[in-house]
Design a protein around this motif. Structure first.
Motif, PDB file in Angstrom:
ATOM      1  N   LYS A  60       0.680  -1.291  -0.002  1.00  0.00           N
ATOM      2  CA  LYS A  60      -0.024  -0.104  -0.008  1.00  0.00           C
ATOM      3  C   LYS A  60       0.756   1.225   0.061  1.00  0.00           C
ATOM      4  O   LYS A  60       0.554   2.295  -0.641  1.00  0.00           O
ATOM      5  N   GLU A  65      -0.945  -2.266  -6.863  1.00  0.00           N
ATOM      6  CA  GLU A  65      -2.304  -2.989  -6.899  1.00  0.00           C
ATOM      7  C   GLU A  65      -2.292  -3.756  -8.066  1.00  0.00           C
ATOM      8  O   GLU A  65      -1.492  -3.856  -9.016  1.00  0.00           O
ATOM      9  N   GLU A  66      -3.193  -4.854  -7.888  1.00  0.00           N
ATOM     10  CA  GLU A  66      -3.402  -5.881  -9.010  1.00  0.00           C
ATOM     11  C   GLU A  66      -3.975  -5.321 -10.229  1.00  0.00           C
ATOM     12  O   GLU A  66      -5.047  -4.539  -9.974  1.00  0.00           O
TER      13      GLU A  66
END
Length: 80
Positions: A60, A65-66
């Motif tokens: 984070k 991010e995916e």
């Protein structure tokens, strides 16, 4: 103001906290070991901005991010 004072007191007591979520670190922590990031991104001389309670907080903090193929931000299908 009260939370700032609390933060200063905890730092003075040598309490280590997660750089992302501020959770107190007990025995173990995660640290980014990639040299470029250590030199250019993490600047705290004590390394406290590179101490994390979990892999999730590391991801984070680095905005990881995916993604799904064809749905990336700014991607236009058929553009060269």
């Amino acid at each position: 103001m009260e939370s700032e004072l609390k933060g200063l007191l905890e730092k003075n007591n040598n309490t280590k906290r997660c750089a992302h979520c501020d959770k107190e670190l007990k025995e173990n922590y995660f640290k980014v070991l990639e040299n470029f990031l250590q030199v250019k991104f993490y600047t705290d001389p004590e390394g406290e901005d590179n101490m994390f309670c979990s892999e999730e907080c590391v991801l984070k903090s680095l905005f990881v991010e995916e993604m799904t193929f064809g749905k990336e931000i700014g991607f236009k299908k058929g553009a060269d």
